[in-house]
Design an enzyme around this catalytic site. Sequence first.
Site, PDB file in Angstrom:
ATOM      1  N   GLY A 158      -3.030   2.611  13.781  1.00  0.00           N
ATOM      2  CA  GLY A 158      -1.840   2.150  13.087  1.00  0.00           C
ATOM      3  C   GLY A 158      -1.621   3.038  11.877  1.00  0.00           C
ATOM      4  O   GLY A 158      -2.581   3.441  11.221  1.00  0.00           O
ATOM      5  N   THR A 195       4.882   0.802   5.090  1.00  0.00           N
ATOM      6  CA  THR A 195       4.981  -0.318   5.998  1.00  0.00           C
ATOM      7  C   THR A 195       3.808  -1.251   5.758  1.00  0.00           C
ATOM      8  O   THR A 195       3.124  -1.142   4.747  1.00  0.00           O
ATOM      9  CB  THR A 195       4.960   0.257   7.427  1.00  0.00           C
ATOM     10  OG1 THR A 195       5.218  -0.785   8.332  1.00  0.00           O
ATOM     11  CG2 THR A 195       3.642   0.891   7.752  1.00  0.00           C
ATOM     12  N   CYS A 238       6.646  -9.355   1.097  1.00  0.00           N
ATOM     13  CA  CYS A 238       6.911  -7.946   0.802  1.00  0.00           C
ATOM     14  C   CYS A 238       8.284  -7.534   1.337  1.00  0.00           C
ATOM     15  O   CYS A 238       8.546  -7.665   2.536  1.00  0.00           O
ATOM     16  CB  CYS A 238       5.824  -7.074   1.434  1.00  0.00           C
ATOM     17  SG  CYS A 238       6.096  -5.311   1.199  1.00  0.00           S
ATOM     18  N   THR A 286       8.458  -5.014   4.370  1.00  0.00           N
ATOM     19  CA  THR A 286       7.808  -5.443   5.611  1.00  0.00           C
ATOM     20  C   THR A 286       8.733  -6.431   6.312  1.00  0.00           C
ATOM     21  O   THR A 286       9.233  -7.355   5.680  1.00  0.00           O
ATOM     22  CB  THR A 286       6.468  -6.137   5.296  1.00  0.00           C
ATOM     23  OG1 THR A 286       5.644  -5.246   4.548  1.00  0.00           O
ATOM     24  CG2 THR A 286       5.743  -6.556   6.558  1.00  0.00           C
ATOM     25  N   LYS A 340       4.608   1.304  15.158  1.00  0.00           N
ATOM     26  CA  LYS A 340       3.672   2.039  14.312  1.00  0.00           C
ATOM     27  C   LYS A 340       2.228   1.897  14.776  1.00  0.00           C
ATOM     28  O   LYS A 340       1.299   2.311  14.085  1.00  0.00           O
ATOM     29  CB  LYS A 340       3.814   1.547  12.871  1.00  0.00           C
ATOM     30  CG  LYS A 340       5.234   1.719  12.357  1.00  0.00           C
ATOM     31  CD  LYS A 340       5.458   0.964  11.095  1.00  0.00           C
ATOM     32  CE  LYS A 340       6.926   0.984  10.719  1.00  0.00           C
ATOM     33  NZ  LYS A 340       7.186   0.140   9.566  1.00  0.00           N
ATOM     34  N   SER A 366       2.606  -1.183   1.975  1.00  0.00           N
ATOM     35  CA  SER A 366       3.179  -1.986   0.894  1.00  0.00           C
ATOM     36  C   SER A 366       2.782  -3.450   0.971  1.00  0.00           C
ATOM     37  O   SER A 366       2.505  -4.079  -0.038  1.00  0.00           O
ATOM     38  CB  SER A 366       4.704  -1.887   0.926  1.00  0.00           C
ATOM     39  OG  SER A 366       5.108  -0.564   0.714  1.00  0.00           O
TER      40      SER A 366
END
Length: 178
Positions: free
Chosen positions: A52, A8, A166, A169, A40, A131
């Site tokens: 996180g 993530t 990304c 995301t 998260k 990522s």
Amino acid sequence: MNITMHATTIVGVKRNGKVAIAGDGQVTLDKTVMKNTARKIRRLYQGKVLAGFAGSAADAMALADRFETKLEATNGNLQRAVIDFAKEWRSDRVLRRFEALMIVGNADYLLVVSGDGNVLETDDGIAAIGSGGPYAQAAAKALLENTELSAREIVEKSLLVASEICIYTNSNITVDEI
């Protein structure tokens, strides 16, 4: 079956005595988006610490529970809890196989914790993992250096930038601040 996991994006910023951490809501398994609304970011230790997580969801939840135990044992001393936790994570046979990274913070510290025993405090008060972490970090750095935006506004805008670049995301963002 060989499944490729992608993480993530989590970004944290420390500014003007405040720490904000944001995370996207996308959970991806191989080439499929499984969920768009995952949370998260968690508050730990009586709401005084933010955490996180990026990586495997199950691993992240187990790590959060273990880390909260360390916070309780150290009466909320974030530095001591993180060091004890990193040692345990690195040396425990089960934990060291977990695929996750953490950003934790309180009003004084913003730290990145990894399973290989690293505990990092950045020089610029910006931490990003996952990522889309490099994209969010670059955006946060530019915003921190060139605007008067709050920590909360910076992490939100940085994550939006990462979500446009990304593919792992999304723009369903959760933000929390201490």
